[in-house]
Motif scaffolding. Structure first.
Motif, PDB file in Angstrom:
ATOM      1  N   GLN A 135      25.401 -19.922  -4.688  1.00  0.00           N
ATOM      2  CA  GLN A 135      24.107 -20.373  -4.176  1.00  0.00           C
ATOM      3  C   GLN A 135      23.058 -20.473  -5.282  1.00  0.00           C
ATOM      4  O   GLN A 135      22.207 -21.372  -5.279  1.00  0.00           O
ATOM      5  N   GLN A 136      23.127 -19.601  -6.250  1.00  0.00           N
ATOM      6  CA  GLN A 136      22.205 -19.681  -7.399  1.00  0.00           C
ATOM      7  C   GLN A 136      22.498 -20.906  -8.253  1.00  0.00           C
ATOM      8  O   GLN A 136      21.572 -21.562  -8.759  1.00  0.00           O
ATOM      9  N   LEU A 137      23.762 -21.257  -8.416  1.00  0.00           N
ATOM     10  CA  LEU A 137      24.114 -22.455  -9.174  1.00  0.00           C
ATOM     11  C   LEU A 137      23.550 -23.716  -8.514  1.00  0.00           C
ATOM     12  O   LEU A 137      23.090 -24.629  -9.196  1.00  0.00           O
ATOM     13  N   LEU A 138      23.600 -23.767  -7.195  1.00  0.00           N
ATOM     14  CA  LEU A 138      23.078 -24.934  -6.495  1.00  0.00           C
ATOM     15  C   LEU A 138      21.581 -25.102  -6.721  1.00  0.00           C
ATOM     16  O   LEU A 138      21.090 -26.242  -6.829  1.00  0.00           O
ATOM     17  N   TRP A 153      23.682 -29.064 -15.290  1.00  0.00           N
ATOM     18  CA  TRP A 153      24.162 -30.260 -15.980  1.00  0.00           C
ATOM     19  C   TRP A 153      23.724 -31.574 -15.319  1.00  0.00           C
ATOM     20  O   TRP A 153      24.164 -32.646 -15.743  1.00  0.00           O
ATOM     21  N   GLN A 154      22.853 -31.518 -14.349  1.00  0.00           N
ATOM     22  CA  GLN A 154      22.399 -32.760 -13.717  1.00  0.00           C
ATOM     23  C   GLN A 154      21.427 -33.487 -14.644  1.00  0.00           C
ATOM     24  O   GLN A 154      20.560 -32.871 -15.258  1.00  0.00           O
ATOM     25  N   ASN A 155      21.585 -34.811 -14.726  1.00  0.00           N
ATOM     26  CA  ASN A 155      20.750 -35.658 -15.583  1.00  0.00           C
ATOM     27  C   ASN A 155      20.809 -35.233 -17.057  1.00  0.00           C
ATOM     28  O   ASN A 155      19.837 -35.365 -17.802  1.00  0.00           O
ATOM     29  N   GLY A 156      21.978 -34.718 -17.454  1.00  0.00           N
ATOM     30  CA  GLY A 156      22.153 -34.326 -18.852  1.00  0.00           C
ATOM     31  C   GLY A 156      21.413 -33.075 -19.255  1.00  0.00           C
ATOM     32  O   GLY A 156      21.300 -32.767 -20.448  1.00  0.00           O
ATOM     33  N   LYS A 157      20.911 -32.342 -18.296  1.00  0.00           N
ATOM     34  CA  LYS A 157      20.131 -31.136 -18.594  1.00  0.00           C
ATOM     35  C   LYS A 157      21.063 -29.991 -18.987  1.00  0.00           C
ATOM     36  O   LYS A 157      21.954 -29.612 -18.222  1.00  0.00           O
ATOM     37  N   VAL A 158      20.854 -29.456 -20.162  1.00  0.00           N
ATOM     38  CA  VAL A 158      21.662 -28.329 -20.640  1.00  0.00           C
ATOM     39  C   VAL A 158      21.129 -27.051 -20.012  1.00  0.00           C
ATOM     40  O   VAL A 158      19.942 -26.726 -20.155  1.00  0.00           O
ATOM     41  N   PRO A 159      21.958 -26.324 -19.292  1.00  0.00           N
ATOM     42  CA  PRO A 159      21.457 -25.121 -18.606  1.00  0.00           C
ATOM     43  C   PRO A 159      21.158 -23.984 -19.570  1.00  0.00           C
ATOM     44  O   PRO A 159      21.750 -23.879 -20.652  1.00  0.00           O
ATOM     45  N   GLU A 207      30.756 -24.457 -16.318  1.00  0.00           N
ATOM     46  CA  GLU A 207      30.942 -25.782 -16.925  1.00  0.00           C
ATOM     47  C   GLU A 207      30.994 -26.896 -15.878  1.00  0.00           C
ATOM     48  O   GLU A 207      31.014 -28.071 -16.233  1.00  0.00           O
ATOM     49  N   ILE A 208      31.005 -26.555 -14.623  1.00  0.00           N
ATOM     50  CA  ILE A 208      31.150 -27.535 -13.541  1.00  0.00           C
ATOM     51  C   ILE A 208      29.816 -28.227 -13.289  1.00  0.00           C
ATOM     52  O   ILE A 208      28.773 -27.589 -13.178  1.00  0.00           O
ATOM     53  N   HIS A 209      29.865 -29.553 -13.173  1.00  0.00           N
ATOM     54  CA  HIS A 209      28.658 -30.346 -12.920  1.00  0.00           C
ATOM     55  C   HIS A 209      28.152 -30.102 -11.502  1.00  0.00           C
ATOM     56  O   HIS A 209      28.922 -29.874 -10.562  1.00  0.00           O
ATOM     57  N   HIS A 210      26.838 -30.197 -11.337  1.00  0.00           N
ATOM     58  CA  HIS A 210      26.208 -29.910 -10.047  1.00  0.00           C
ATOM     59  C   HIS A 210      26.718 -30.821  -8.933  1.00  0.00           C
ATOM     60  O   HIS A 210      26.885 -30.388  -7.780  1.00  0.00           O
ATOM     61  N   HIS A 211      26.996 -32.077  -9.232  1.00  0.00           N
ATOM     62  CA  HIS A 211      27.415 -33.020  -8.206  1.00  0.00           C
ATOM     63  C   HIS A 211      28.784 -32.674  -7.615  1.00  0.00           C
ATOM     64  O   HIS A 211      29.099 -33.104  -6.501  1.00  0.00           O
ATOM     65  N   ILE A 239      29.696 -24.321   5.198  1.00  0.00           N
ATOM     66  CA  ILE A 239      30.187 -25.108   4.072  1.00  0.00           C
ATOM     67  C   ILE A 239      29.072 -25.939   3.454  1.00  0.00           C
ATOM     68  O   ILE A 239      29.056 -26.172   2.240  1.00  0.00           O
ATOM     69  N   LEU A 240      28.103 -26.373   4.259  1.00  0.00           N
ATOM     70  CA  LEU A 240      27.016 -27.223   3.782  1.00  0.00           C
ATOM     71  C   LEU A 240      25.795 -26.438   3.315  1.00  0.00           C
ATOM     72  O   LEU A 240      24.815 -27.049   2.862  1.00  0.00           O
ATOM     73  N   GLN A 241      25.834 -25.152   3.386  1.00  0.00           N
ATOM     74  CA  GLN A 241      24.665 -24.338   3.025  1.00  0.00           C
ATOM     75  C   GLN A 241      24.341 -24.487   1.543  1.00  0.00           C
ATOM     76  O   GLN A 241      25.208 -24.364   0.676  1.00  0.00           O
ATOM     77  N   GLY A 242      23.071 -24.792   1.244  1.00  0.00           N
ATOM     78  CA  GLY A 242      22.608 -24.949  -0.132  1.00  0.00           C
ATOM     79  C   GLY A 242      22.802 -26.349  -0.691  1.00  0.00           C
ATOM     80  O   GLY A 242      22.355 -26.638  -1.798  1.00  0.00           O
TER      81      GLY A 242
END
Length: 510
Positions: free
Chosen positions: A327-330, A335-341, A349-353, A436-439
């Motif tokens: 839930q914190q990752l969401l 990594w969305q829009n090339g943003k380095v976390p 390493e997993i992309h947000h999408h 499953i859809l939470q967050g």
């Protein structure tokens, strides 16, 4: 009487014949009644004979013409394809093509394309996992429907299989060995020339790549070289025969598959749904009948992918995450829009999408073993794994629950690979797992556009028809329609959820 009177008399008689009134007077005056009646009767008989002769002359002509029309109509009907597809699953083309002559002078059938839709559908029945195939009345086998693949099943059966000519000479190699180290081999009957992956048009559906079709044909048609039990006891590793020019280990070259129980047949449906929605995260999966276990029932076979990262034995995941961390990752949108976390965000390493794609996919199929392994978001049945393992009682501290089956590839750490996609079609709309859809507040545009286009049913019919054994094992089109009914209703609920929560629909093709 003079000679001049004779022509005038004849002239008068001729004029009298032309006048009906004069003829009648002449007839009544000069002919007796009996002779008049006799002449009338003779005239009627002659006229009746004339009518009979005319009718007898006309009837044969009409009869011959009728036969000629019928023969021509039958010939045209034989050359005209029938539109639509009946409930038994046979396919016929919606597009006409010019008939072609074969080498022997006969007409070749036109090319078959896709399926037409019906206007009315029967209400779907409650289905557990998928439609169960009809069971044949045979002697009990060590592996009945829905059971695991126990180790004892393969021990001591080599001799029994060897006594069946044309089937199998060896049933099993080394049991318990690691995948890729196979000993022993099996010989099966020659494979039929016709593939179990049927494509009658010039090209396959656009959502399936050429690599998908090649993998499907390999899994469905290749000769089985050897099999091996996996540690999970719910599947076996199947090694397929390769060409003489192929080098390297079979599984590393993509010639292995994971064969599961008939109860897991929904994985085939999940693969086609994944491709239609444009997610492309599932491994190719087909149906195949096994001659060496499961009494010849149709079983799902999924491609073995050696590029998947090693997984933890407890969570079957290549990334260790709890529900709270997820839930914190969401929220951070890593990594969305090339943003380095940042380091303190705790991103992987997993992309947000990827989480949005997985949540949408799992909700439609109600797959709970990734994001809700303890079944905290719905009322499970006693057959669900969370009930059998007693996990339902551990919902008090949900943030500490581990996510399972979160898998990446070694060369592609940004994206997920969906494995163990066992869906459930018997869950009612008032008992769906919305946890499953939470967050999730963003959804992939490619998938949502398919759900909104109202062409999901058409595409699923076209795609699932390719797998001949799966189509037949589910009861043909009638059984497939019931499964699609369930997914269509859930898609409407999902679209309502997206609108009600103001979730964004974004292109996710990175």
């Amino acid at each position: 009487m003079t000679t001049f009177d004779q022509p005038s008399k004849i002239k008068n008689l001729f004029s009298c014949c032309l006048c009906p009134s004069r003829v009648l007077r002449l007839w009544t005056c000069r002919r007796p009644r009996t002779k008049r009646n006799l002449l009338v009767g003779i005239a009627c008989v002659i006229y009746l004979g004339f009518l009979v002769s005319q009718v007898g002359h006309v009837l044969p002509q009409h009869k011959g013409g009728h036969q000629k029309i019928n023969s021509r109509s039958l010939q045209d009907a034989a050359q005209t394809p029938f539109l639509g597809i009946p409930l038994d699953g046979t396919l016929s083309p919606p597009n006409f093509q010019e008939p072609q002559l074969g080498s022997n002078g006969t007409l070749l059938p036109p090319n078959v394309v896709y399926i037409t839709l019906r206007s009315k559908r029967s209400k779907p029945a409650n289905i557990r996992g998928t439609v169960k195939p009809k069971r044949r009345k045979k002697h009990a086998t060590p592996l009945s429907y829905g059971q695991h693949f126990p180790k004892a099943t393969f021990i001591g059966r080599e001799e029994a299989f060897a006594q069946q000519p044309g089937r199998i000479t060896h049933a099993m190699g080394t049991v318990g060995a690691r995948p890729g180290r196979i000993s022993g081999a099996i010989k099966t009957q020659p494979q039929p020339e016709e593939s179990n992956i049927r494509i009658y048009s010039e090209s396959s559906p656009s959502w399936l790549s050429k690599e998908d079709i090649l993998n499907m044909r390999m899994l469905a048609d290749s000769r089985v070289e050897s099999i091996q039990e996996l540690p999970s006891h719910k599947a076996v590793l199947v090694v397929f025969a390769r060409g003489p020019s192929t080098t390297g280990t079979s599984c590393n070259q993509g010639h292995c598959g994971i064969m599961k129980r008939p109860l897991d047949m929904s994985e085939v449906f999940a693969f086609h749904l994944d491709r239609i929605l444009g997610l492309n995260r599932s491994l190719p999966s087909v149906s195949r009948r096994s001659e060496f276990f499961q009494d010849g029932q149709a079983c799902p076979v999924t491609l073995w992918d050696s590029s998947l990262s090693p997984t933890d034995n407890n969570t079957h995941s290549s990334v260790r995450l709890t529900w709270g961390q997820y839930q914190q990752l969401l929220k951070q949108k890593c990594w969305q829009n090339g943003k380095v976390p940042k380091a303190e965000w705790g991103c992987t390493e997993i992309h947000h999408h990827e989480w949005s794609k997985m949540a949408l996919f799992d909700f439609l199929l109600q797959i709970y073993n990734r994001l809700d392994r303890n079944c905290c978001g719905f009322k499970p049945l006693k057959e669900d794994s969370c009930m059998q393992q007693g996990l339902k009682l551990k919902c008090s501290d949900q943030d500490a629950v581990d996510l399972t089956h979160i898998v990446q590839r070694r060369h592609d750490r940004r994206h997920l690979a969906f494995i163990d996609n066992k869906g459930f079609f018997d869950r009612n709309e008032d008992n769906l797992d919305f946890k499953i859809l939470q967050g999730i507040n963003e959804f992939p545009e490619s998938a949502v556009s398919v759900l909104r286009s109202q062409r999901l049913r058409e595409k699923l019919l076209q795609s699932l028809f390719l797998d001949k054994i799966y189509w037949e094992s589910q009861g043909g089109r009638k059984g497939i329609e019931k499964l699609i009914d369930v997914i269509e209703r859930r898609s409407k609920i999902l679209l309502t959820y997206i609108n009600a929560h103001g979730a964004k629909v974004l292109p996710m093709n990175e």
